[in-house]
Design an enzyme around this catalytic site. Structure first.
Site, PDB file in Angstrom:
ATOM      1  N   TYR A   1       1.122   4.563  -3.182  1.00  0.00           N
ATOM      2  CA  TYR A   1       0.167   5.058  -2.282  1.00  0.00           C
ATOM      3  C   TYR A   1       1.110   6.643  -1.328  1.00  0.00           C
ATOM      4  CZ  TYR A   1       3.425   2.218   0.744  1.00  0.00           C
ATOM      5  OH  TYR A   1       4.561   1.558   1.189  1.00  0.00           O
TER       6      TYR A   1
ATOM      7  N   ARG B   1      10.210   5.966   7.041  1.00  0.00           N
ATOM      8  CA  ARG B   1      10.711   4.981   6.411  1.00  0.00           C
ATOM      9  C   ARG B   1      11.093   5.366   4.841  1.00  0.00           C
ATOM     10  NH1 ARG B   1       7.467   2.057   3.105  1.00  0.00           N
ATOM     11  NH2 ARG B   1       5.542   2.056   4.397  1.00  0.00           N
TER      12      ARG B   1
ATOM     13  N   HIS C   1       8.039  -0.866   2.293  1.00  0.00           N
ATOM     14  CA  HIS C   1       7.820  -1.402   3.591  1.00  0.00           C
ATOM     15  C   HIS C   1       8.434  -2.793   3.528  1.00  0.00           C
ATOM     16  CE1 HIS C   1       5.475  -3.425   6.821  1.00  0.00           C
ATOM     17  NE2 HIS C   1       5.389  -4.236   5.834  1.00  0.00           N
TER      18      HIS C   1
HETATM   19  C1  LIG Z   1      -1.468  -9.452  13.718  1.00  0.00           C
HETATM   20  C2  LIG Z   1      -0.851  -8.991  12.299  1.00  0.00           C
HETATM   21  N1  LIG Z   1      -1.496  -8.279  11.382  1.00  0.00           N
HETATM   22  C3  LIG Z   1      -1.395  -7.806  10.152  1.00  0.00           C
HETATM   23  C4  LIG Z   1      -0.176  -8.283   9.924  1.00  0.00           C
HETATM   24  C5  LIG Z   1       0.340  -7.709   8.384  1.00  0.00           C
HETATM   25  N2  LIG Z   1       1.431  -6.746   8.311  1.00  0.00           N
HETATM   26  C6  LIG Z   1       2.736  -6.960   8.267  1.00  0.00           C
HETATM   27  S1  LIG Z   1       3.377  -5.473   8.511  1.00  0.00           S
HETATM   28  C7  LIG Z   1       2.041  -4.489   8.885  1.00  0.00           C
HETATM   29  C8  LIG Z   1       2.203  -2.954   9.038  1.00  0.00           C
HETATM   30  C9  LIG Z   1       3.043  -2.540  10.419  1.00  0.00           C
HETATM   31  O1  LIG Z   1       3.027  -1.271  10.437  1.00  0.00           O
HETATM   32  P1  LIG Z   1       3.869  -0.678  11.514  1.00  0.00           P
HETATM   33  O2  LIG Z   1       3.443  -1.342  13.003  1.00  0.00           O
HETATM   34  O3  LIG Z   1       3.646   0.927  11.569  1.00  0.00           O
HETATM   35  O4  LIG Z   1       5.489  -1.355  11.414  1.00  0.00           O
HETATM   36  P2  LIG Z   1       6.550  -0.792  10.176  1.00  0.00           P
HETATM   37  O5  LIG Z   1       6.498  -2.016   9.298  1.00  0.00           O
HETATM   38  O6  LIG Z   1       6.194   0.530   9.465  1.00  0.00           O
HETATM   39  O7  LIG Z   1       7.763  -0.752  10.904  1.00  0.00           O
HETATM   40  C10 LIG Z   1       0.940  -5.252   8.817  1.00  0.00           C
HETATM   41  C11 LIG Z   1      -0.564  -4.908   8.946  1.00  0.00           C
HETATM   42  C12 LIG Z   1       0.614  -8.984  10.598  1.00  0.00           C
HETATM   43  N3  LIG Z   1       1.982  -9.140  10.328  1.00  0.00           N
HETATM   44  N4  LIG Z   1       0.280  -9.322  11.716  1.00  0.00           N
END
Ligand SMILES: Cc1ncc(C[n+]2csc(CCOP(=O)(O)OP(=O)(O)O)c2C)c(N)n1
Length: 360
Positions: free
Chosen positions: A268, A255, A259
């Site tokens: 970070y 990425r 985020h």
């Molecule tokens: C069940 C749940 N826990 C926590 C969150 C908060 N949250 C939003 S995005 C994220 C990280 C996701 O990372 P990844 O799966 O690597 O996907 P990326 O965003 O990097 O594409 C989190 C923890 C959420 N949306 N849903």
């Protein structure tokens, strides 16, 4: 005592090296198709940049940029059929637009408009999922349903490296493998789950190797190599369609942006790491060099394609912004088929307050 550890190596499947040279077997794709891949990657990169700016101007809501992940998305969606079932997260807008989601629809979604949350009925695309990993289970259900109905559609789910440590993913993989569901688990390992690096997400060196424990095939592919991603996805789709069951694909990508627009990655993330991916591994640059070496790319074409893309994006922004505005109270309307008593009361109270000018 005999104990087991997964000390086997998992190699990364690659066709184009970082300098655009060919290292593996090229898929059978015409020059026109190759150019189409590039134009889509360019269009979606420019869309992503515009969407980011629109958020900064207050014209759309929180947005999750996907720049850097275009090859993983365009390459994989290109190997699917228009009727396949798709269950994605919020970061797959490039793929969804390629698959047929109108760009103005994607923008309406980012504007928080209820019409943007409804997927077009001509596509088997489930609504974009914000709950991490929820969509992975839905895909298994859709794939299994297709199989039971004797249809040829497969189901594909997209999720991130962070999602891979949620229980839902493991339940979904186990169930899909047991029932040989026609499902592809496409994990975009973009190295970060907000501020959590992949090294803090899991103790294994790869995500692909987890397939072994569930009894399915796993592929680790260079997610910034559009041709390798296409070939890997085609292989997995053919397997699923011919009844061989699920495949786990780990697409190793990065990425480049934040985020979401609510995040500041400089808090970070190490600048050197970003530069490395930006300068050496950008999926558009790599593919452009390949096309140039093949004699089917030049600067004049690039400028025309950029202009064409810009016009498409401008038209989509205009369409989305001129779409009839939603009633502010409409967010109560799609929670249940019939509004429950307490929700109906809340809606009435909300409308009353709005009418009295509160919150304006
Ligand atoms: C069940 C749940 N826990 C926590 C969150 C908060 N949250 C939003 S995005 C994220 C990280 C996701 O990372 P990844 O799966 O690597 O996907 P990326 O965003 O990097 O594409 C989190 C923890 C959420 N949306 N849903």
């Amino acid at each position: 005592m005999k104990t087991y550890t997964a000390d086997f190596g998992v190699s990364m499947y690659q066709i184009l090296a970082e300098d655009g040279s060919v290292r593996g077997d090229l898929p059978e794709l015409s020059d026109d198709k190759l150019i189409e891949f590039y134009k889509w990657m360019l269009l979606t990169r420019l869309y992503d940049q515009r969407a980011f700016n629109l958020q900064r101007q207050g014209r759309i809501g929180t947005y999750a940029p996907f720049s850097g992940q275009e090859a993983a998305q365009i390459g994989s969606f290109a190997a699917l059929k228009n009727t396949d079932w798709l269950a994605t997260s919020y970061r797959e807008m490039a793929g969804l637009i390629y698959h047929g989601l109108p760009m103005e629809h994607a923008l309406l979604y980012s504007m928080g408009h209820p019409d943007g949350g409804k997927m077009p009925t001509n596509l088997n695309v489930l609504p974009v999922q914000i709950i991490i990993a929820g969509q992975v289970l839905h895909a298994v259900g859709a794939g299994l349903a297709s199989k039971l109905r004797g249809e040829s559609n497969i189901a594909v789910t997209y999720y991130g490296d962070g999602a891979s440590s949620q229980g839902d993913v493991h339940e979904a993989m186990n169930f899909a493998a047991v029932y040989k569901a026609p499902v592809i688990f496409f994990c975009q390992n973009n190295h970060w789950a907000i501020s959590v690096p992949v090294s803090k997400q899991m103790a294994t060196p790869t995500i692909a190797q987890k397939a072994v424990a569930y009894g399915m095939e796993g592929i680790r592919v260079d997610g910034n190599d559009v041709l390798a991603v296409y070939s890997a996805m085609k292989y997995a789709a053919d397997r699923a369609r011919s009844g061989e069951g699920p495949t786990l694909i780990e697409a190793v990508t990065y990425r480049l942006g934040s985020h979401t627009t609510a995040d500041d990655p400089t808090r970070y993330r190490n600048e050197t790491e970003l530069k490395e991916w930006q300068e050496k591994r950008d999926p558009l640059i790599r593919f452009r060099i390949f096309l140039e070496n093949k004699g089917i790319w030049n600067e004049q074409q690039e400028n025309e394609w950029r202009e064409e893309a810009k016009q498409k994006i401008d038209a989509a922004v205009e369409k989305a912004e001129s779409h009839p505005k939603a009633e502010p109270s409409s967010f109560f309307d799609h929670v249940y088929a019939d509004l429950t008593g307490p929700l109906a009361e809340q809606k009435q109270d909300f409308v009353q307050r709005l009418n009295q000018g509160e919150g304006r």
